[in-house]
Write a protein that holds these residues in place. Structure first.
Motif, PDB file in Angstrom:
ATOM      1  N   ALA A 235       0.841  -1.219   0.000  1.00 49.50           N
ATOM      2  CA  ALA A 235       0.000   0.000   0.000  1.00 49.50           C
ATOM      3  C   ALA A 235       0.869   1.260   0.000  1.00 49.50           C
ATOM      4  CB  ALA A 235      -0.909  -0.021   1.233  1.00 49.50           C
ATOM      5  N   CYS A 236       2.040   1.182   0.644  1.00 48.15           N
ATOM      6  CA  CYS A 236       2.904   2.376   0.722  1.00 48.15           C
ATOM      7  C   CYS A 236       3.435   2.735  -0.659  1.00 48.15           C
ATOM      8  CB  CYS A 236       4.051   2.089   1.686  1.00 48.15           C
ATOM      9  SG  CYS A 236       5.183   3.482   1.840  1.00 48.15           S
ATOM     10  N   VAL A 237       3.889   1.746  -1.415  1.00 50.19           N
ATOM     11  CA  VAL A 237       4.436   2.040  -2.748  1.00 50.19           C
ATOM     12  C   VAL A 237       3.321   2.543  -3.670  1.00 50.19           C
ATOM     13  CG1 VAL A 237       5.341   0.906  -4.832  1.00 50.19           C
ATOM     14  CG2 VAL A 237       6.497   0.627  -2.653  1.00 50.19           C
ATOM     15  N   SER A 238       2.127   1.972  -3.527  1.00 50.24           N
ATOM     16  CA  SER A 238       1.002   2.476  -4.340  1.00 50.24           C
ATOM     17  C   SER A 238       0.712   3.933  -3.980  1.00 50.24           C
ATOM     18  CB  SER A 238      -0.249   1.615  -4.096  1.00 50.24           C
ATOM     19  OG  SER A 238       0.075   0.260  -4.302  1.00 50.24           O
ATOM     20  N   MET A 239       0.825   4.255  -2.677  1.00 51.46           N
ATOM     21  CA  MET A 239       0.594   5.644  -2.233  1.00 51.46           C
ATOM     22  C   MET A 239       1.674   6.554  -2.820  1.00 51.46           C
ATOM     23  SD  MET A 239       0.976   7.116   1.640  1.00 51.46           S
ATOM     24  CE  MET A 239       2.750   6.829   1.672  1.00 51.46           C
ATOM     25  N   LEU A 240       2.936   6.128  -2.777  1.00 46.31           N
ATOM     26  CA  LEU A 240       4.030   6.960  -3.303  1.00 46.31           C
ATOM     27  C   LEU A 240       3.874   7.170  -4.815  1.00 46.31           C
ATOM     28  CD1 LEU A 240       6.977   5.374  -1.258  1.00 46.31           C
ATOM     29  CD2 LEU A 240       5.946   7.619  -0.871  1.00 46.31           C
ATOM     30  N   GLU A 241       3.418   6.107  -5.491  1.00 45.55           N
ATOM     31  CA  GLU A 241       3.175   6.216  -6.947  1.00 45.55           C
ATOM     32  C   GLU A 241       2.076   7.243  -7.207  1.00 45.55           C
ATOM     33  OE1 GLU A 241       4.571   5.404  -9.457  1.00 45.55           O
ATOM     34  OE2 GLU A 241       5.376   3.378  -9.529  1.00 45.55           O
ATOM     35  N   ARG A 242       1.012   7.173  -6.377  1.00 41.45           N
ATOM     36  CA  ARG A 242      -0.131   8.096  -6.539  1.00 41.45           C
ATOM     37  C   ARG A 242       0.353   9.539  -6.359  1.00 41.45           C
ATOM     38  NH1 ARG A 242      -5.219   8.179  -2.302  1.00 41.45           N
ATOM     39  NH2 ARG A 242      -6.150  10.165  -2.976  1.00 41.45           N
ATOM     40  N   ILE A 243       1.216   9.762  -5.379  1.00 40.33           N
ATOM     41  CA  ILE A 243       1.735  11.125  -5.139  1.00 40.33           C
ATOM     42  C   ILE A 243       2.595  11.551  -6.322  1.00 40.33           C
ATOM     43  CG2 ILE A 243       3.227  12.527  -3.636  1.00 40.33           C
ATOM     44  CD1 ILE A 243       2.334  10.704  -1.299  1.00 40.33           C
ATOM     45  N   ARG A 244       3.394  10.607  -6.839  1.00 41.17           N
ATOM     46  CA  ARG A 244       4.263  10.946  -7.986  1.00 41.17           C
ATOM     47  C   ARG A 244       3.398  11.328  -9.189  1.00 41.17           C
ATOM     48  NH1 ARG A 244       6.577   8.466 -12.373  1.00 41.17           N
ATOM     49  NH2 ARG A 244       5.458   6.530 -11.974  1.00 41.17           N
ATOM     50  N   GLU A 245       2.355  10.522  -9.438  1.00 34.47           N
ATOM     51  CA  GLU A 245       1.489  10.813 -10.597  1.00 34.47           C
ATOM     52  C   GLU A 245       0.738  12.133 -10.409  1.00 34.47           C
ATOM     53  OE1 GLU A 245       1.204   6.115 -11.288  1.00 34.47           O
ATOM     54  OE2 GLU A 245      -0.654   7.150 -10.721  1.00 34.47           O
ATOM     55  N   ASP A 246       0.633  12.539  -9.139  1.00 31.89           N
ATOM     56  CA  ASP A 246      -0.090  13.792  -8.852  1.00 31.89           C
ATOM     57  C   ASP A 246       0.915  14.945  -8.731  1.00 31.89           C
ATOM     58  OD1 ASP A 246      -1.943  15.629  -8.198  1.00 31.89           O
ATOM     59  OD2 ASP A 246      -2.545  14.774  -6.269  1.00 31.89           O
ATOM     60  N   GLY A 247       2.011  14.839  -9.457  1.00 35.98           N
ATOM     61  CA  GLY A 247       2.997  15.920  -9.486  1.00 35.98           C
ATOM     62  C   GLY A 247       3.893  15.973  -8.269  1.00 35.98           C
ATOM     63  N   GLY A 248       3.909  14.901  -7.449  1.00 32.89           N
ATOM     64  CA  GLY A 248       4.825  14.888  -6.297  1.00 32.89           C
ATOM     65  C   GLY A 248       4.440  15.867  -5.211  1.00 32.89           C
ATOM     66  N   ASN A 249       3.131  16.196  -5.178  1.00 30.62           N
ATOM     67  CA  ASN A 249       2.680  17.218  -4.215  1.00 30.62           C
ATOM     68  C   ASN A 249       2.545  16.589  -2.822  1.00 30.62           C
ATOM     69  OD1 ASN A 249       1.430  19.106  -2.705  1.00 30.62           O
ATOM     70  ND2 ASN A 249      -0.183  19.601  -4.217  1.00 30.62           N
ATOM     71  N   VAL A 250       3.664  16.446  -2.143  1.00 28.38           N
ATOM     72  CA  VAL A 250       3.706  15.732  -0.856  1.00 28.38           C
ATOM     73  C   VAL A 250       2.858  16.429   0.201  1.00 28.38           C
ATOM     74  CG1 VAL A 250       5.309  15.386   1.060  1.00 28.38           C
ATOM     75  CG2 VAL A 250       5.921  14.594  -1.232  1.00 28.38           C
ATOM     76  N   ALA A 251       2.950  17.763   0.245  1.00 30.92           N
ATOM     77  CA  ALA A 251       2.233  18.521   1.305  1.00 30.92           C
ATOM     78  C   ALA A 251       0.735  18.233   1.242  1.00 30.92           C
ATOM     79  CB  ALA A 251       2.508  20.008   1.134  1.00 30.92           C
ATOM     80  N   LYS A 252       0.215  18.112   0.031  1.00 31.43           N
ATOM     81  CA  LYS A 252      -1.240  17.858  -0.129  1.00 31.43           C
ATOM     82  C   LYS A 252      -1.617  16.541   0.553  1.00 31.43           C
ATOM     83  CE  LYS A 252      -4.273  16.332  -3.897  1.00 31.43           C
ATOM     84  NZ  LYS A 252      -4.316  16.102  -5.373  1.00 31.43           N
ATOM     85  N   TYR A 253      -0.787  15.524   0.406  1.00 32.64           N
ATOM     86  CA  TYR A 253      -1.132  14.202   0.962  1.00 32.64           C
ATOM     87  C   TYR A 253      -0.894  14.154   2.465  1.00 32.64           C
ATOM     88  CZ  TYR A 253      -2.123  12.646  -3.695  1.00 32.64           C
ATOM     89  OH  TYR A 253      -2.699  12.528  -4.936  1.00 32.64           O
ATOM     90  N   VAL A 254       0.081  14.914   2.925  1.00 38.31           N
ATOM     91  CA  VAL A 254       0.291  14.973   4.383  1.00 38.31           C
ATOM     92  C   VAL A 254      -0.926  15.640   5.019  1.00 38.31           C
ATOM     93  CG1 VAL A 254       1.671  16.060   6.200  1.00 38.31           C
ATOM     94  CG2 VAL A 254       2.810  14.926   4.279  1.00 38.31           C
ATOM     95  N   GLU A 255      -1.413  16.707   4.365  1.00 41.55           N
ATOM     96  CA  GLU A 255      -2.617  17.384   4.891  1.00 41.55           C
ATOM     97  C   GLU A 255      -3.811  16.423   4.876  1.00 41.55           C
ATOM     98  OE1 GLU A 255      -0.703  20.024   6.359  1.00 41.55           O
ATOM     99  OE2 GLU A 255      -2.907  20.206   6.548  1.00 41.55           O
ATOM    100  N   MET A 256      -3.947  15.675   3.789  1.00 43.54           N
ATOM    101  CA  MET A 256      -5.076  14.731   3.662  1.00 43.54           C
ATOM    102  C   MET A 256      -5.026  13.684   4.783  1.00 43.54           C
ATOM    103  SD  MET A 256      -5.633  13.753  -0.269  1.00 43.54           S
ATOM    104  CE  MET A 256      -5.679  11.978  -0.147  1.00 43.54           C
ATOM    105  N   ALA A 257      -3.806  13.222   5.078  1.00 41.94           N
ATOM    106  CA  ALA A 257      -3.656  12.156   6.094  1.00 41.94           C
ATOM    107  C   ALA A 257      -4.043  12.658   7.480  1.00 41.94           C
ATOM    108  CB  ALA A 257      -2.211  11.655   6.108  1.00 41.94           C
ATOM    109  N   LYS A 258      -4.078  13.983   7.644  1.00 42.99           N
ATOM    110  CA  LYS A 258      -4.406  14.522   8.969  1.00 42.99           C
ATOM    111  C   LYS A 258      -5.910  14.648   9.167  1.00 42.99           C
ATOM    112  CE  LYS A 258      -1.898  18.298   9.614  1.00 42.99           C
ATOM    113  NZ  LYS A 258      -1.067  19.471   9.210  1.00 42.99           N
ATOM    114  N   LYS A 259      -6.657  14.483   8.058  1.00 38.02           N
ATOM    115  CA  LYS A 259      -8.113  14.639   8.163  1.00 38.02           C
ATOM    116  C   LYS A 259      -8.749  13.247   8.298  1.00 38.02           C
ATOM    117  CE  LYS A 259      -8.392  18.982   5.592  1.00 38.02           C
ATOM    118  NZ  LYS A 259      -6.922  19.019   5.301  1.00 38.02           N
TER     119      LYS A 259
END
Ligand code: SDX
Length: 393
Positions: A235-259
């Motif tokens: 699941a972690c590699v799939s998540m990292l791939e998803r972030i990469r495909e989404d332009g590597g916008n790490v901050a967006k996913y960190v914010e999402m994980a907090k909700k």
């Protein structure tokens, strides 16, 4: 009058047993197998040696290790009838489902030694499981890509043999890269045991009813499959791939994980016991860096993982909850560098964890205080009520 029952959902603060096998200090990030620091074992031992330590309690002398290796090599092949099970699986069957099913099927071949009244029977089953799981695992991969299963080679070491069975094809010679074998050896060692985690507790739970070792290990494989547990590496590699495909916008996913309501978690982050950096994640991250450098591999998801870690570790939400990268955060990057397909990641976790499961199962079966595991509950359903005949319902 039975004692009042207290419920500890998820057993956050409930000890299920005593054990001599593995010591964890979650606050300090300490992990030891039979008293030896994971850092020392990962740096100086090989996986078969560590498996021996976990199962038999002591580091082997050279002659013990050689005879253990020799015994394992004698049992790496599967009975040809077992390979027929693979014909029944769909080509895209998840290899964790195949692993659990075929380990269970092994029990139909050794029913003369399933009672375990005699320690030599336990050894028979330990040998067969340790020797055959890499073969079962690699055959699941070959099945998924329509290639012929590759027989094990007794001239090869444990990790080398697995890579050979995974990547050799009859049409040409396969050169085993020692750097790959070394990276696999390290990964198997750091996954080898972790006290009473979900899958190990499952193995002990099933074994406590005097079910045989194959049935108990098959159940442990199923528990490990869950994305909150061993399945987190996939699941972690799939998540990292998803972030990469989404332009590597790490901050967006960190914010999402907090909700909470986002339903999104940082996979490979957080741990029930470690409230500090998981010592295995440190070892794996360093090995990952070395491997990518030495192989001149530029894997964008490794950089995304490092950036994700940096952003999360400086964010109050993660700091307050003491959430750090765990064993599953960087392991997938190494598996990718070894050419292991993502659906096989949790199978490799199971291959590593096998000696730990076996050690706990034997410890539980030999413990003088052993009783069948049968927890109680606090009942919250309806009080007694009269039966309504169906005509009146
Ligand atoms: C393994 O037990 C072992 O030893 C397991 C293992 C082994 O070697 O056997 O170490 C292997 O399974 C490692 C863990 C792999 N799982 C993941 O990486 C999945 C993501 N992690 C989480 O789901 C979680 O951290 C667990 C499952 C690992 C631990 O769950 P807990 O102990 O039940 O913690 P929790 O879910 O109650 O979380 C506590 C808080 C919550 O916030 P609040 O309710 O307090 O506001 O932290 C939050 C959670 O929402 N949280 C996370 C998070 N993990 C926990 N928020 C965002 N991302 C995360 N990853």
């Amino acid at each position: 009058q039975t004692k009042a029952v207290t419920v500890d959902e998820g057993f956050v603060n409930t000890g299920s047993t005593t054990s001599d096998i593995t010591f964890l200090d979650g606050e300090k990030g300490v992990l030891r197998y039979r008293g030896y620091a994971i850092e020392d074992l990962a740096a100086h031992c090989d996986f078969v040696e560590v498996a021996y330590l976990l199962i038999y309690g002591e580091l082997p002398k050279l002659e013990d290790l050689e005879s253990f290796r020799h015994n394992l090599r004698q049992h790496t092949m599967l009975h040809e009838d077992i390979t027929k099970f693979y014909d029944g699986f769909q080509h895209d069957a998840h290899p964790m489902a195949i692993l659990s099913s075929v380990v269970m099927a092994l029990s139909t071949f050794y029913n003369d030694s399933l009672g375990f009244d005699d320690p030599k029977d336990i050894d028979r089953c330990v040998m067969r499981l340790m020797a055959k799981v890499p073969t079962i695992a690699s055959y699941a991969h070959k099945k998924s890509i329509g290639q012929p299963m590759v027989y094990p080679k007794n001239s090869l070491g444990y990790c080398e043999n697995f890579l050979h069975m995974m990547f050799s094809v009859p049409a040409e010679e396969y050169e085993i890269d020692p750097v790959h074998a070394e990276a696999l050896n390290l990964l198997l060692i750091v996954h080898a045991d972790h006290e009473q985690n979900c899958s190990t507790s499952t193995v002990r739970m099933v074994g406590s009813s005097d079910a045989n070792l194959f049935a108990s290990i098959s159940a442990g494989i199923c528990a490990l499959w869950g994305p909150l547990h061993g399945g987190a590496n996939e699941a972690c590699v799939s998540m990292l791939e998803r972030i990469r495909e989404d332009g590597g916008n790490v901050a967006k996913y960190v914010e999402m994980a907090k909700k909470k309501d986002s339903g999104f978690r940082l996979m490979g982050f957080g741990h029930r016991v470690y409230k500090n950096y998981d010592p295995r994640a440190k070892i794996i991250k360093a090995a990952c860096d070395r491997l990518l450098q030495s192989q001149q591999i530029h894997d964008p998801i490794f950089h995304i993982a490092q950036e994700l870690e940096q952003v999360a570790l400086t964010d109050d939400y993660f700091i307050e909850r003491k959430l750090y990268p765990n064993v599953d955060f960087y392991s997938g990057v190494i598996y990718r560098a070894l050419g292991i397909p993502v659906e096989m990641f949790t199978v490799l976790f199971a291959m590593g964890r096998l000696p730990g499961w076996i050690a706990h199962w034997i410890e539980m079966r030999n413990s003088p205080g052993k009783r069948i595991n049968r927890p109680r509950q606090v009942y919250t359903g309806p009080t007694k009520r009269p039966l309504t005949p169906i005509e009146q319902r």
